[in-house]
Design a protein around this motif. Structure first.
Motif, PDB file in Angstrom:
ATOM      1  N   PHE A  85       0.864  -1.179   0.000  1.00  0.00           N
ATOM      2  CA  PHE A  85       0.000   0.000   0.000  1.00  0.00           C
ATOM      3  C   PHE A  85       0.897   1.224   0.000  1.00  0.00           C
ATOM      4  N   ALA A  86       0.923   1.929  -1.117  1.00  0.00           N
ATOM      5  CA  ALA A  86       1.853   3.045  -1.294  1.00  0.00           C
ATOM      6  C   ALA A  86       1.099   4.369  -1.371  1.00  0.00           C
ATOM      7  N   SER A  87       1.634   5.367  -0.685  1.00  0.00           N
ATOM      8  CA  SER A  87       1.027   6.698  -0.693  1.00  0.00           C
ATOM      9  C   SER A  87       2.111   7.753  -0.551  1.00  0.00           C
ATOM     10  N   VAL A 127      -4.282 -11.214   4.053  1.00  0.00           N
ATOM     11  CA  VAL A 127      -3.353 -10.445   3.226  1.00  0.00           C
ATOM     12  C   VAL A 127      -2.190  -9.973   4.097  1.00  0.00           C
ATOM     13  N   VAL A 128      -0.971 -10.228   3.650  1.00  0.00           N
ATOM     14  CA  VAL A 128       0.206  -9.663   4.307  1.00  0.00           C
ATOM     15  C   VAL A 128       0.435  -8.316   3.635  1.00  0.00           C
ATOM     16  N   ALA A 129       0.430  -7.258   4.428  1.00  0.00           N
ATOM     17  CA  ALA A 129       0.491  -5.898   3.888  1.00  0.00           C
ATOM     18  C   ALA A 129       1.776  -5.187   4.294  1.00  0.00           C
ATOM     19  N   VAL A 130       2.251  -4.361   3.361  1.00  0.00           N
ATOM     20  CA  VAL A 130       3.421  -3.521   3.606  1.00  0.00           C
ATOM     21  C   VAL A 130       3.019  -2.075   3.348  1.00  0.00           C
ATOM     22  N   PRO A 131       3.032  -1.233   4.387  1.00  0.00           N
ATOM     23  CA  PRO A 131       2.780   0.192   4.178  1.00  0.00           C
ATOM     24  C   PRO A 131       4.045   0.882   3.675  1.00  0.00           C
ATOM     25  N   LEU A 132       3.917   1.601   2.574  1.00  0.00           N
ATOM     26  CA  LEU A 132       5.038   2.307   1.960  1.00  0.00           C
ATOM     27  C   LEU A 132       4.621   3.745   1.700  1.00  0.00           C
ATOM     28  N   PRO A 192      12.891  13.757   5.958  1.00  0.00           N
ATOM     29  CA  PRO A 192      12.839  12.748   7.016  1.00  0.00           C
ATOM     30  C   PRO A 192      11.874  13.059   8.161  1.00  0.00           C
ATOM     31  N   ALA A 193      11.307  14.243   8.205  1.00  0.00           N
ATOM     32  CA  ALA A 193      10.437  14.616   9.327  1.00  0.00           C
ATOM     33  C   ALA A 193       9.222  13.707   9.471  1.00  0.00           C
ATOM     34  N   HIS A 194       8.792  13.088   8.378  1.00  0.00           N
ATOM     35  CA  HIS A 194       7.588  12.250   8.424  1.00  0.00           C
ATOM     36  C   HIS A 194       7.910  10.758   8.314  1.00  0.00           C
ATOM     37  N   ALA A 195       9.101  10.374   8.667  1.00  0.00           N
ATOM     38  CA  ALA A 195       9.550   8.994   8.481  1.00  0.00           C
ATOM     39  C   ALA A 195       8.705   7.964   9.237  1.00  0.00           C
ATOM     40  N   LEU A 196       8.033   8.356  10.293  1.00  0.00           N
ATOM     41  CA  LEU A 196       7.231   7.406  11.065  1.00  0.00           C
ATOM     42  C   LEU A 196       5.778   7.318  10.598  1.00  0.00           C
ATOM     43  N   VAL A 197       5.397   8.121   9.622  1.00  0.00           N
ATOM     44  CA  VAL A 197       3.998   8.147   9.177  1.00  0.00           C
ATOM     45  C   VAL A 197       3.492   6.781   8.710  1.00  0.00           C
ATOM     46  N   PRO A 198       4.248   6.006   7.908  1.00  0.00           N
ATOM     47  CA  PRO A 198       3.699   4.707   7.503  1.00  0.00           C
ATOM     48  C   PRO A 198       3.438   3.790   8.694  1.00  0.00           C
ATOM     49  N   GLU A 199       4.292   3.861   9.678  1.00  0.00           N
ATOM     50  CA  GLU A 199       4.162   2.998  10.855  1.00  0.00           C
ATOM     51  C   GLU A 199       3.055   3.468  11.799  1.00  0.00           C
ATOM     52  N   GLU A 241      -6.461  -2.783  11.232  1.00  0.00           N
ATOM     53  CA  GLU A 241      -7.888  -2.667  11.569  1.00  0.00           C
ATOM     54  C   GLU A 241      -8.764  -3.364  10.534  1.00  0.00           C
ATOM     55  N   LEU A 242      -8.300  -3.382   9.294  1.00  0.00           N
ATOM     56  CA  LEU A 242      -9.058  -4.025   8.219  1.00  0.00           C
ATOM     57  C   LEU A 242      -8.755  -5.520   8.105  1.00  0.00           C
ATOM     58  N   GLY A 243      -7.903  -6.030   8.997  1.00  0.00           N
ATOM     59  CA  GLY A 243      -7.639  -7.462   9.051  1.00  0.00           C
ATOM     60  C   GLY A 243      -6.327  -7.907   8.442  1.00  0.00           C
ATOM     61  N   ALA A 244      -5.567  -6.987   7.857  1.00  0.00           N
ATOM     62  CA  ALA A 244      -4.288  -7.356   7.254  1.00  0.00           C
ATOM     63  C   ALA A 244      -3.282  -7.753   8.327  1.00  0.00           C
ATOM     64  N   THR A 245      -2.335  -8.569   7.924  1.00  0.00           N
ATOM     65  CA  THR A 245      -1.200  -8.901   8.768  1.00  0.00           C
ATOM     66  C   THR A 245      -0.053  -8.002   8.320  1.00  0.00           C
ATOM     67  N   CYS A 246       0.503  -7.246   9.260  1.00  0.00           N
ATOM     68  CA  CYS A 246       1.621  -6.340   8.970  1.00  0.00           C
ATOM     69  C   CYS A 246       2.783  -6.711   9.891  1.00  0.00           C
ATOM     70  N   PRO A 247       3.527  -7.756   9.535  1.00  0.00           N
ATOM     71  CA  PRO A 247       4.561  -8.253  10.439  1.00  0.00           C
ATOM     72  C   PRO A 247       5.850  -7.449  10.454  1.00  0.00           C
ATOM     73  N   ALA A 248       5.977  -6.491   9.545  1.00  0.00           N
ATOM     74  CA  ALA A 248       7.196  -5.690   9.458  1.00  0.00           C
ATOM     75  C   ALA A 248       6.829  -4.211   9.572  1.00  0.00           C
ATOM     76  N   PRO A 249       7.781  -3.383   9.944  1.00  0.00           N
ATOM     77  CA  PRO A 249       7.497  -1.947   9.989  1.00  0.00           C
ATOM     78  C   PRO A 249       7.184  -1.406   8.596  1.00  0.00           C
ATOM     79  N   GLY A 250       6.534  -0.264   8.561  1.00  0.00           N
ATOM     80  CA  GLY A 250       6.315   0.416   7.295  1.00  0.00           C
ATOM     81  C   GLY A 250       7.622   0.975   6.764  1.00  0.00           C
ATOM     82  N   LEU A 251       7.642   1.235   5.470  1.00  0.00           N
ATOM     83  CA  LEU A 251       8.835   1.783   4.826  1.00  0.00           C
ATOM     84  C   LEU A 251       8.554   3.202   4.368  1.00  0.00           C
ATOM     85  N   TYR A 252       9.467   4.107   4.693  1.00  0.00           N
ATOM     86  CA  TYR A 252       9.393   5.502   4.258  1.00  0.00           C
ATOM     87  C   TYR A 252      10.606   5.778   3.389  1.00  0.00           C
ATOM     88  N   GLN A 253      10.357   6.388   2.228  1.00  0.00           N
ATOM     89  CA  GLN A 253      11.455   6.741   1.335  1.00  0.00           C
ATOM     90  C   GLN A 253      11.321   8.190   0.891  1.00  0.00           C
TER      91      GLN A 253
END
Length: 167
Positions: free
Chosen positions: A70-72, A99-104, A110-117, A126-138
């Motif tokens: 999921f990229a935004s 669904v295994v989900a990755v927030p990207l 860098p000020a918003h680096a924690l937003v995906p997490e 909340e929608l039922g996805a499994t998110c076993p890893a931290p989100g990625l910010y680039q």
């Protein structure tokens, strides 16, 4: 493990965006040779209500994935309203079950680096996805040349793979 069905969901209001490209690049690094792509902006006004056939089909495609990126872009210190409109189409607790989900997320600095997490990942869970890893910010200016995505996959790829196997 059988072939992994991977979907990249790009919630950028601009079609064919850097956000979409970053999502496809990450999916490729995670082993998807041809991820299915959903550029949410193409769903248009159907996102503003319920029951639009194209939106429903898109929801079913994402809900049927093994892995979804999921990229935004970062807008106003969070993910886009466009992505929010799409995510509201999923049933709470079960819409992304299995669904295994990755927030990207991409951003200017860098000020918003924690937003995906902190903001995107909790909605996916909340929608039922499994998110076993931290989100990625680039950083949007260097996502295609820096090592952030490959470093992420090196560290978290095995966790994501194990989570898909455990489903």
């Amino acid at each position: 493990m059988d072939r992994v069905k991977t979907v990249v969901v790009a919630g950028n209001p601009k079609p064919n965006s850097r956000t979409l490209d970053a999502g496809v690049r990450l999916a490729g690094l995670l082993g998807a040779d041809a991820p299915e792509v959903l550029d949410v902006t193409t769903l248009g006004p159907g996102l503003l209500g319920w029951g639009d056939p194209a939106v429903q089909h898109a929801v079913e495609r994402v809900a049927g994935a093994d892995l979804a990126v999921f990229a935004s872009p970062t807008f106003k210190a969070t993910y886009t309203g466009l992505l929010k409109l799409f995510l509201e189409q999923f049933a709470t607790g079960e819409g992304l079950r299995g669904v295994v989900a990755v927030p990207l997320m991409l951003g200017a600095g860098p000020a918003h680096a924690l937003v995906p997490e902190l903001l995107l990942k909790p909605v996916l869970v909340e929608l039922g996805a499994t998110c076993p890893a931290p989100g990625l910010y680039q950083l949007d200016k260097s996502y295609d040349t820096d090592s952030a995505a490959s470093d992420y996959v090196r560290r978290w790829g095995p966790v994501l793979t194990a989570s898909m196997r455990a489903r």
